[in-house]
Design a protein around this motif. Structure first.
Motif, PDB file in Angstrom:
ATOM      1  N   LEU A   8      32.140  28.970  12.765  1.00 50.31           N
ATOM      2  CA  LEU A   8      30.708  28.697  12.864  1.00 50.31           C
ATOM      3  C   LEU A   8      30.146  28.240  11.522  1.00 50.31           C
ATOM      4  O   LEU A   8      29.333  27.318  11.470  1.00 50.31           O
ATOM      5  N   GLU A   9      30.571  28.872  10.435  1.00 49.05           N
ATOM      6  CA  GLU A   9      30.057  28.512   9.114  1.00 49.05           C
ATOM      7  C   GLU A   9      30.536  27.143   8.677  1.00 49.05           C
ATOM      8  O   GLU A   9      29.842  26.437   7.956  1.00 49.05           O
ATOM      9  N   ALA A  10      31.711  26.745   9.114  1.00 52.14           N
ATOM     10  CA  ALA A  10      32.234  25.426   8.752  1.00 52.14           C
ATOM     11  C   ALA A  10      31.396  24.305   9.366  1.00 52.14           C
ATOM     12  O   ALA A  10      31.280  23.224   8.800  1.00 52.14           O
ATOM     13  N   ARG A  44      31.659  34.464  21.248  1.00 52.84           N
ATOM     14  CA  ARG A  44      31.265  33.309  20.452  1.00 52.84           C
ATOM     15  C   ARG A  44      29.834  32.888  20.783  1.00 52.84           C
ATOM     16  O   ARG A  44      29.060  32.523  19.909  1.00 52.84           O
ATOM     17  N   GLY A  45      29.461  32.969  22.055  1.00 57.42           N
ATOM     18  CA  GLY A  45      28.098  32.631  22.462  1.00 57.42           C
ATOM     19  C   GLY A  45      27.065  33.571  21.867  1.00 57.42           C
ATOM     20  O   GLY A  45      25.983  33.143  21.469  1.00 57.42           O
ATOM     21  N   VAL A  46      27.411  34.850  21.807  1.00 63.83           N
ATOM     22  CA  VAL A  46      26.510  35.834  21.197  1.00 63.83           C
ATOM     23  C   VAL A  46      26.301  35.492  19.726  1.00 63.83           C
ATOM     24  O   VAL A  46      25.179  35.468  19.220  1.00 63.83           O
ATOM     25  N   LEU A  47      27.385  35.197  19.024  1.00 68.19           N
ATOM     26  CA  LEU A  47      27.295  34.911  17.590  1.00 68.19           C
ATOM     27  C   LEU A  47      26.659  33.553  17.295  1.00 68.19           C
ATOM     28  O   LEU A  47      26.024  33.382  16.255  1.00 68.19           O
ATOM     29  N   SER A  48      26.823  32.599  18.189  1.00 66.32           N
ATOM     30  CA  SER A  48      26.316  31.253  17.920  1.00 66.32           C
ATOM     31  C   SER A  48      24.790  31.188  17.866  1.00 66.32           C
ATOM     32  O   SER A  48      24.228  30.247  17.306  1.00 66.32           O
ATOM     33  N   PRO A  79      45.798  37.010  24.746  1.00 70.55           N
ATOM     34  CA  PRO A  79      45.648  36.877  23.293  1.00 70.55           C
ATOM     35  C   PRO A  79      45.123  35.488  22.919  1.00 70.55           C
ATOM     36  O   PRO A  79      45.512  34.489  23.516  1.00 70.55           O
ATOM     37  N   ARG A  80      44.218  35.480  21.987  1.00 68.52           N
ATOM     38  CA  ARG A  80      43.575  34.255  21.474  1.00 68.52           C
ATOM     39  C   ARG A  80      42.587  33.611  22.446  1.00 68.52           C
ATOM     40  O   ARG A  80      41.988  32.595  22.140  1.00 68.52           O
ATOM     41  N   ASP A  81      42.414  34.181  23.637  1.00 72.84           N
ATOM     42  CA  ASP A  81      41.361  33.708  24.540  1.00 72.84           C
ATOM     43  C   ASP A  81      40.026  34.181  23.999  1.00 72.84           C
ATOM     44  O   ASP A  81      39.960  35.100  23.182  1.00 72.84           O
ATOM     45  N   ASP A  82      38.968  33.579  24.498  1.00 71.51           N
ATOM     46  CA  ASP A  82      37.638  34.000  24.096  1.00 71.51           C
ATOM     47  C   ASP A  82      37.387  35.422  24.598  1.00 71.51           C
ATOM     48  O   ASP A  82      37.815  35.792  25.687  1.00 71.51           O
ATOM     49  N   ILE A  83      36.700  36.198  23.800  1.00 71.48           N
ATOM     50  CA  ILE A  83      36.341  37.564  24.180  1.00 71.48           C
ATOM     51  C   ILE A  83      35.078  37.485  25.036  1.00 71.48           C
ATOM     52  O   ILE A  83      34.124  36.789  24.688  1.00 71.48           O
TER      53      ILE A  83
END
Length: 95
Positions: A8-10, A44-48, A79-83
């Motif tokens: 997200l920061e990138a 990711r949606g929560v953090l975005s 593993p590595r899927d979106d949470i």
């Protein structure tokens, strides 16, 4: 969490530094409200929706508190899927 934050920061531009006061309870309410509308959201949606690193850290702590309280569940299909974050029915009724 670190991987999502760095991604997200990138993608963000330069931002002015300012002091924001974020309260864990406010962030918990935000997550529960978001789940009340959607039922399930991605981590990711929560953090975005957060504008700053500090806001992301506080919303992460709020999510952990909701899990601890039994208000939400978090799961990952592989593993590595979106949470995914889901509201637990009793928590939605209380809010």
């Amino acid at each position: 969490f670190e991987r999502v934050i760095s991604r997200l920061e990138a993608s963000e531009g330069v931002e002015l530094i300012r002091r924001d006061d974020f309260k864990i309870q406010d962030m918990m309410d935000r997550i529960v409200d978001q789940l009340g509308v959607a039922g399930s959201v991605s981590f990711r949606g929560v953090l975005s929706l957060c504008r700053t690193r500090l806001e992301r850290v506080v919303i992460f702590l709020a999510l952990l508190e909701l899990v601890k309280m039994g208000a939400v569940s978090v799961w990952q299909a592989a593993p590595r899927d979106d949470i995914r974050v889901d509201i637990i029915a009793a928590a939605e009724e209380e809010h």
